[in-house]
Design a protein around this motif. Structure first.
Motif, PDB file in Angstrom:
ATOM      1  N   GLY A 236       0.813  -1.206   0.000  1.00 18.34           N
ATOM      2  CA  GLY A 236       0.000   0.000   0.000  1.00 18.34           C
ATOM      3  C   GLY A 236       0.847   1.256   0.000  1.00 18.34           C
ATOM      4  O   GLY A 236       0.557   2.220  -0.717  1.00 18.34           O
ATOM      5  N   THR A 237       1.912   1.250   0.789  1.00 22.44           N
ATOM      6  CA  THR A 237       2.784   2.423   0.869  1.00 22.44           C
ATOM      7  C   THR A 237       3.531   2.667  -0.430  1.00 22.44           C
ATOM      8  O   THR A 237       3.664   3.808  -0.888  1.00 22.44           O
ATOM      9  CB  THR A 237       3.793   2.245   2.014  1.00 22.44           C
ATOM     10  N   LEU A 238       4.010   1.593  -1.051  1.00 17.49           N
ATOM     11  CA  LEU A 238       4.837   1.724  -2.241  1.00 17.49           C
ATOM     12  C   LEU A 238       4.031   1.907  -3.523  1.00 17.49           C
ATOM     13  O   LEU A 238       4.480   2.585  -4.448  1.00 17.49           O
ATOM     14  CB  LEU A 238       5.748   0.498  -2.387  1.00 17.49           C
ATOM     15  N   VAL A 239       2.849   1.303  -3.593  1.00 20.08           N
ATOM     16  CA  VAL A 239       2.119   1.233  -4.853  1.00 20.08           C
ATOM     17  C   VAL A 239       1.028   2.296  -4.989  1.00 20.08           C
ATOM     18  O   VAL A 239       0.828   2.845  -6.071  1.00 20.08           O
ATOM     19  CB  VAL A 239       1.508  -0.178  -5.035  1.00 20.08           C
TER      20      VAL A 239
ATOM     21  N   ALA B 195       4.432  12.594  -4.719  1.00 24.38           N
ATOM     22  CA  ALA B 195       5.589  12.210  -3.911  1.00 24.38           C
ATOM     23  C   ALA B 195       5.416  12.709  -2.480  1.00 24.38           C
ATOM     24  O   ALA B 195       5.704  11.991  -1.519  1.00 24.38           O
ATOM     25  CB  ALA B 195       6.871  12.770  -4.525  1.00 24.38           C
ATOM     26  N   VAL B 196       4.933  13.946  -2.336  1.00 23.92           N
ATOM     27  CA  VAL B 196       4.632  14.478  -0.996  1.00 23.92           C
ATOM     28  C   VAL B 196       3.543  13.644  -0.340  1.00 23.92           C
ATOM     29  O   VAL B 196       3.612  13.340   0.858  1.00 23.92           O
ATOM     30  CB  VAL B 196       4.209  15.960  -1.088  1.00 23.92           C
ATOM     31  N   PHE B 197       2.531  13.263  -1.115  1.00 25.91           N
ATOM     32  CA  PHE B 197       1.452  12.419  -0.582  1.00 25.91           C
ATOM     33  C   PHE B 197       2.007  11.096  -0.078  1.00 25.91           C
ATOM     34  O   PHE B 197       1.612  10.608   0.992  1.00 25.91           O
ATOM     35  CB  PHE B 197       0.406  12.188  -1.663  1.00 25.91           C
ATOM     36  N   ALA B 198       2.924  10.487  -0.827  1.00 27.18           N
ATOM     37  CA  ALA B 198       3.518   9.215  -0.414  1.00 27.18           C
ATOM     38  C   ALA B 198       4.266   9.356   0.908  1.00 27.18           C
ATOM     39  O   ALA B 198       4.141   8.514   1.809  1.00 27.18           O
ATOM     40  CB  ALA B 198       4.466   8.704  -1.507  1.00 27.18           C
ATOM     41  N   VAL B 199       5.040  10.422   1.046  1.00 28.61           N
ATOM     42  CA  VAL B 199       5.792  10.648   2.278  1.00 28.61           C
ATOM     43  C   VAL B 199       4.851  10.932   3.442  1.00 28.61           C
ATOM     44  O   VAL B 199       5.052  10.434   4.564  1.00 28.61           O
ATOM     45  CB  VAL B 199       6.786  11.818   2.075  1.00 28.61           C
ATOM     46  N   MET B 200       3.793  11.723   3.197  1.00 30.37           N
ATOM     47  CA  MET B 200       2.846  12.051   4.251  1.00 30.37           C
ATOM     48  C   MET B 200       2.118  10.804   4.746  1.00 30.37           C
ATOM     49  O   MET B 200       1.993  10.587   5.959  1.00 30.37           O
ATOM     50  CB  MET B 200       1.828  13.072   3.729  1.00 30.37           C
ATOM     51  N   VAL B 201       1.635   9.985   3.822  1.00 30.74           N
ATOM     52  CA  VAL B 201       0.918   8.759   4.204  1.00 30.74           C
ATOM     53  C   VAL B 201       1.820   7.837   5.004  1.00 30.74           C
ATOM     54  O   VAL B 201       1.428   7.283   6.040  1.00 30.74           O
ATOM     55  CB  VAL B 201       0.386   8.047   2.940  1.00 30.74           C
ATOM     56  N   ASN B 202       3.056   7.669   4.533  1.00 28.19           N
ATOM     57  CA  ASN B 202       3.986   6.794   5.240  1.00 28.19           C
ATOM     58  C   ASN B 202       4.281   7.305   6.638  1.00 28.19           C
ATOM     59  O   ASN B 202       4.357   6.529   7.605  1.00 28.19           O
ATOM     60  CB  ASN B 202       5.279   6.676   4.439  1.00 28.19           C
ATOM     61  N   ALA B 203       4.444   8.624   6.777  1.00 31.79           N
ATOM     62  CA  ALA B 203       4.760   9.200   8.092  1.00 31.79           C
ATOM     63  C   ALA B 203       3.586   9.057   9.053  1.00 31.79           C
ATOM     64  O   ALA B 203       3.764   8.641  10.212  1.00 31.79           O
ATOM     65  CB  ALA B 203       5.143  10.673   7.938  1.00 31.79           C
TER      66      ALA B 203
END
Length: 258
Positions: A35-38, A69-77
């Motif tokens: 989920g985080t990567l895809v 890319a910001v969304f990916a970092v935000m979700v992961n954090a």
């Protein structure tokens, strides 16, 4: 007994060891990693690539890649810190870890290292899809600058996740993070460019960490002038969320020992 034996392992060694096992524990849950990567890359494929007016314009395409890319970092954090901390607080293993002769700072740094590594890995598929299927462009030096800006802008999201994790149970944290994630992404201009916002929404958007992170990374990748409210907002969110996280951590620690 020698002085070295008395002092024990260094903070750096404890941090790396703890980060290693946290990372292993995370990747043992495939759905969490997938989920985080895809998901951010799929969002780019389904919502940006088909819009040829955006995908074929270098400026628009680059900003769309940066937003996701910001969304990916935000979700992961948010998920990496909020759910990980909330889940560990509900298990008897966490109070036991606090009794071990290792500083709590090692655990916090390890969580930041393992979660941050996964967050940066989540950006790679977004960049790959953007480079292959859109007209997004940036020099290698600008891409490196973008990664640095992403790391800086991720700090408020990490601290917000820590605050949520120490303030709520796992089930409540799950719901709050999902609501916060989509609200911040929409209002912050990660799904729709702020140019399409009405004036009142654009003003509100500038107060969100997602919008500030987006503008910081766009500035790092594309250059130009950086608005004052971007760096002031990031500093303010960092200070406020850090203070809140420390208060909630101490409150949670007091509840466990009294």
């Amino acid at each position: 007994m020698s002085t070295l034996a008395q002092t024990g392992p260094s903070l750096a060694r404890l941090t790396l060891l703890h980060a290693r096992y946290q990372f292993i524990e995370t990747i043992r849950v495939p759905m969490a990693v997938i989920g985080t990567l895809v998901f951010p890359a799929l969002a780019l494929v389904f919502f940006v690539v088909p819009q040829r007016a955006v995908a074929e314009n270098p400026v628009y395409a680059t900003q769309a890649v940066i937003s996701l890319a910001v969304f990916a970092v935000m979700v992961n954090a948010l998920f990496g810190f909020g759910l990980a901390i909330a889940e560990s607080r509900g298990k008897p293993w966490d109070p036991y870890l606090r009794t071990l002769p290792a500083p709590g700072l090692a655990r916090v740094l390890a969580l930041m290292l393992s979660t941050g590594t996964l967050g940066l890995l989540a950006v790679i598929p977004v960049i790959a899809v953007g480079g292959l299927l859109t007209a997004a462009e940036a020099s290698p030096a600008r891409i490196v600058a973008g990664f640095i800006a992403l790391a800086i802008s991720a700090i408020p999201f990490m601290l917000i996740g820590i605050a949520i994790g120490y303030a709520m149970s796992f089930k409540v944290a799950m719901a709050v993070i999902q609501i916060a994630m989509f609200a911040l992404a929409f209002i912050g201009g990660l799904f729709l460019p702020p140019l399409l916002f009405p004036e009142w929404l654009d003003v509100i958007s500038r107060f969100t960490p997602a919008r500030q992170a987006r503008e910081l990374v766009i500035w790092a990748v594309e250059g130009g002038a950086l608005q004052w409210w971007v760096w002031v907002g990031i500093l303010a969110w960092t200070a406020v969320s850090l203070a809140l996280a420390l208060v909630l951590f101490r409150r949670d620690e007091g509840r466990r020992y009294h």
